[in-house]
Every structure is written in C-alpha cells, then in structure tokens.
Design a protein around this motif. Structure first.
Motif, PDB file in Angstrom:
ATOM      1  N   GLU A  54      -3.523  11.298   3.855  1.00  0.00           N
ATOM      2  CA  GLU A  54      -3.474  10.715   2.686  1.00  0.00           C
ATOM      3  C   GLU A  54      -3.544  11.621   1.354  1.00  0.00           C
ATOM      4  N   ARG A  55      -4.252  12.828   1.759  1.00  0.00           N
ATOM      5  CA  ARG A  55      -3.816  13.861   0.734  1.00  0.00           C
ATOM      6  C   ARG A  55      -2.700  14.339   0.559  1.00  0.00           C
ATOM      7  N   ARG A  58      -0.380  11.719  -1.200  1.00  0.00           N
ATOM      8  CA  ARG A  58      -0.423  11.510  -2.602  1.00  0.00           C
ATOM      9  C   ARG A  58      -0.101  12.955  -3.304  1.00  0.00           C
ATOM     10  N   TYR A  61       4.013  12.896  -3.555  1.00  0.00           N
ATOM     11  CA  TYR A  61       4.286  12.014  -4.584  1.00  0.00           C
ATOM     12  C   TYR A  61       4.304  12.644  -5.824  1.00  0.00           C
ATOM     13  N   ARG A  62       3.058  12.903  -6.304  1.00  0.00           N
ATOM     14  CA  ARG A  62       2.785  13.432  -7.638  1.00  0.00           C
ATOM     15  C   ARG A  62       3.524  14.648  -8.041  1.00  0.00           C
ATOM     16  N   ILE A  92      -0.857   3.229  -0.626  1.00  0.00           N
ATOM     17  CA  ILE A  92      -1.146   4.296  -1.327  1.00  0.00           C
ATOM     18  C   ILE A  92      -0.087   4.767  -2.439  1.00  0.00           C
ATOM     19  N   LEU A  93       1.115   4.359  -1.864  1.00  0.00           N
ATOM     20  CA  LEU A  93       2.208   4.795  -3.098  1.00  0.00           C
ATOM     21  C   LEU A  93       2.217   3.840  -4.244  1.00  0.00           C
ATOM     22  N   GLU A  96      -0.039   4.766  -6.600  1.00  0.00           N
ATOM     23  CA  GLU A  96       0.139   5.851  -7.274  1.00  0.00           C
ATOM     24  C   GLU A  96       1.106   5.381  -8.555  1.00  0.00           C
ATOM     25  N   GLU A 419      -8.873  11.320   1.856  1.00  0.00           N
ATOM     26  CA  GLU A 419      -9.228  12.558   1.135  1.00  0.00           C
ATOM     27  C   GLU A 419     -10.459  13.045   1.362  1.00  0.00           C
TER      28      GLU A 419
END
Length: 450
Positions: A54-55, A58, A61-62, A92-93, A96, A419
């Motif tokens: 997951e880390r 994310r 994407y960021r 998750i996305l 975000e 995370e």
C-alpha cells in the motif's frame, strides 16, 4: 539424507563479467516486503502468493500526480481498471482522488459496486452493449465513442431518453511510433475523425465536448505524447471554430512504462526506461505552448502500469531441479504463466529470500503447468537452489491479476501490506468450489457410486 547423485558436467560459466548486453551478475536478496518477512507471509498465506504494498502504491500515485499538477493547472487521473481491478487496489487509488476508467460493462459494474458514482467513470472501449451504454448515459458517465456504429447507438438512446448526450471521440494518429493502434477510434490524418465530428453535429442529438486517445502500451518515447497533444489541441480548435463546440477535456490515455524490462531490451530499466518526469514535461509543456491564453481544458490521464506495477510482488517456491539435455540447469516453481501472464513479455527482477552460496549459472525457470509454454524466466543467473528456496518476482502489479486464468491449478491468494505493516487478504486463494459452483451436471450423467 544423502544428496542425489548428479553426473559431472563441464560447462563454461561466466559470472560477474560485463557482456555486450550490458548486464553484470550480482545476487539480489529480498528477505521482506515493507518490513514483513517473506517466511511469515508464506507460512500464513501459502505459496505462490501475490503481495501488494500500500505504501508503494500511494507514494507512486502521489509522485506522478505531482509531476503533472505542478506543470498544468487542470489535471485528473482516472484509474485504469483493466490494469488491476482488485477492490482494494482500486479503493486506494480512489481515496487518493482518481476517478475510474473502464472498458466493459463488467468493469463499470465493479466500479459502481465499489461506490464510484457514474459521473466519475470514463467508459472507453470498442464494445459497449446498448444496455450498458444506456446505464452509463443515465448515470452521467463520460463516454468516448470508438466507431460510427456507437454514434447510432447513442443517438437511439438520446431519442429514447429525450435529451442530448455529451460525448467524446477516440482518436488514433501518427505520432512517430510503431505499431500504431489504428483499430481503436477515428483516424485523424485520413479525415475520419473530422467526418465523425460532422456526423455528430448533423445528428443534433449528441454534443461533442472531449477528445480521447491511447497511443499504446509500455511506450518509451515521451515525444510521441508531445506529438499527440499537439495534434489533439489543433483538432480541438478546428472543431471549435467550425462547429461552435467547446472541447472541455483532452484525455491522453495511458501507456507510460514501469521499471520493468521488456524481452529483447538488454539494458536495465534504469537505463532503458525514461523517467516519468520526461513524459510529464513533454505533455504539459506542449499543452501550454499550444493552448490559447486562459484556456485550460481538463487533462485526463489513464495511467495504470506506471502506478501499480512496482507495488506488486510474487513469491514462488522451488519444487524441483533438473539438467536439460544441453546442460542447462532448470527449476520447477509453483507459479506459472497461468498467474504470471506477463512473463510472456517481460524479464522480471528475481530476488532470493536469503543468500545461497555456490557459483551462479544461466538457468531456466519453469512453472508447474503440464504445458511446454510454461516458462516464467529464461537465462537467469542463479546459484544452486535447494528445494524449498523462495524466489520473489517483481514488478508484477500490472495486468497479472486481471489476465490470469484458472488453468490446471487454482489461483493463489493476494495480500496487501498496509502502511502500518498490517497484512490483509484482498483476494482469497481459490478452491474447488470456486471452480465448480457454476457448473451444472445433467441428472442422466451423474456417475453411479460403486
């Protein structure tokens, strides 16, 4: 227990030397994923096992969002469901800030089930059944038309509902790369795209407000995107000037590469794959140079592989080893091309759970299937691997859990390392019930018990 006898073999092995392909052998070790030991993951969830971080997801994407949003003021990413449509990955996305990009009624229904409103879904693809199109229209989805027959379908829906429908059209064009994906959308150079726009306007039932394209997959040339943007902006202004339209969005699609290695490319991804900043710069700089003052249509990106691929790992275990007739060392592992479908196109990074002594030599890794095509890695330098050795393949986050198949063996579990280090099952391992529950056996074929 005695070691099995193996006939002595003299075979020239070169280890640690540079070669014309630019690679130098070195052992790669991965005892854990985001702090969770490989041994713990296998003991809890079995092998083979897909593991997502997951880390990493994310963070990637960021990073990509920042690359574009700092260069252009109106950016929207839309998650490509075909790349990986596991609920947890999509959620998750969406958390975000991504919308959903789908190419079938199945993916559309999956996004809606997850809680994505229709107004935050882009519906692409060459095959959109009439019933699915009607649902998408009623729920306010963005629809990018692929062919003239779809225009007729949407006009029929517009007439039935008694309302005009906003639509985009998909373009294909020459951007200097080969092969061109000309089977999708309307060709720009031949005038077909202009003909489609004329047809839309003359019908009076559809309102053209967007342009879409998707150049290909794992593209390594940022200039191709710059050329596409240049042509899309020119075409948008041609449409606005001639038909009194307003193009509200330019959807550049996806196709950005990950840090994977295509077969046939011998340089490392660090050398062969351009930084994603190069794509952001090519797209945004061209966009800003071509647009009129104070005109900032929404830039939509359907980036899939570049976001999720490096967040995915596959743990597999050595089951057997043997020498082939030409002397090549081969291994059989418990993960095959049925679950690692992209092994047909990529040479993955292969890491050992722990260091193993002994000279490395070129090896081939076979999967468990009784099929000659089940080859997951070729010509990979490995030391002598005992039975039970665990290998970690990466990056494997893109397309494998959507293109995998139930063939010969059950599909394995998929877990997500959070995370905070918590590990959650996000898809359970299959069993016999998952395979046979939808089968029906006519009564006359039921076997008599002896």
């Amino acid at each position: 227990m005695k070691e099995p006898y193996e006939k002595p073999l003299i075979k020239k092995v070169q280890v640690g030397l540079s070669n014309k392909f630019g690679s130098v052998y070195g052992r790669h070790l991965r005892p854990e994923i985001d702090g969770v030991p490989i041994s713990d993951l296998v003991s809890r969830f079995g092998s083979p096992l897909f593991v997502f971080s997951e880390r990493r997801l994310r963070e990637k994407y960021r990073q990509i969002y920042q690359m574009f949003s700092t260069r252009y003021p109106n950016v929207q990413f839309s998650w490509s469901y075909k790349t990986n449509y596991l609920d947890a990955i999509c959620a998750i996305l969406h958390q975000e800030g991504e919308t959903a990009e789908v190419v079938s009624e199945f993916e559309y229904e999956k996004a809606r089930r997850l809680g994505v409103p229709g107004s935050e879904i882009i519906f692409n693809g060459p095959y959109k059944p009439l019933s699915a199109l009607k649902t998408a229209v009623q729920e306010g989805a963005i629809i990018n038309i692929d062919h003239f027959d779809e225009i007729y379908d949407l006009e029929e829906i517009a007439e039935e509902l008694g309302q005009p429908i906003k639509v985009g059209i998909r373009l294909n064009m020459d951007t200097g790369i080969s092969p061109q994906w000309t089977r999708f959308g309307f060709n720009l150079e031949s005038g077909q795209a202009l003909d489609a726009a004329k047809r839309l306007v003359s019908g009076g039932k559809l309102i053209l407000n967007g342009l879409h394209c998707h150049l290909g997959t794992f593209l390594l040339e940022p200039r191709a995107y710059a050329k596409a943007i240049e042509k899309m902006v020119d075409f948008a202004y041609e449409l606005e000037d001639n038909f009194d339209l307003k193009i509200e969005y330019l959807d550049i699609g996806g196709g950005f590469p990950s840090r994977n290695r295509l077969k046939g490319i011998y340089l490392s991804p660090e050398v062969a794959v351009p930084p994603l900043e190069d794509f952001a710069e090519a797209i945004c700089d061209t966009l800003l140079s071509k647009l009129k003052p104070n005109d900032f249509p929404k830039l939509i990106l359907e980036t899939g592989r570049a976001i999720v691929d490096e967040a995915g790992f596959l743990i597999t275990t050595v089951h057997a080893s043997k020498r082939l007739p030409d002397g090549t060392r081969s291994y059989v592992v418990d993960a095959g091309v049925n679950i690692l479908f992209t092994a047909f196109w990529y040479n993955f990074k292969i890491e050992l759970e722990e260091d193993i002594s002994g000279p490395a030599e070129p090896c081939v890794i076979y999967g468990p299937l009784c099929m000659n095509i089940d080859v997951v890695a070729e010509n990979v330098q490995l030391p002598p691997l005992p039975r039970g050795t665990r290998l970690i393949f990466s990056p494997v986050g893109a397309y494998n859990v959507t293109q995998w198949m139930q063939f010969i063996r059950y599909r394995p579990a998929v877990v997500l390392v959070g995370e905070d280090g918590q590990v959650d099952v996000i898809r359970e391992a299959e069993n016999l019930n998952d395979v046979v529950d939808r089968e029906r056996l006519p009564e006359r074929l039921i076997l008599k018990k002896s």
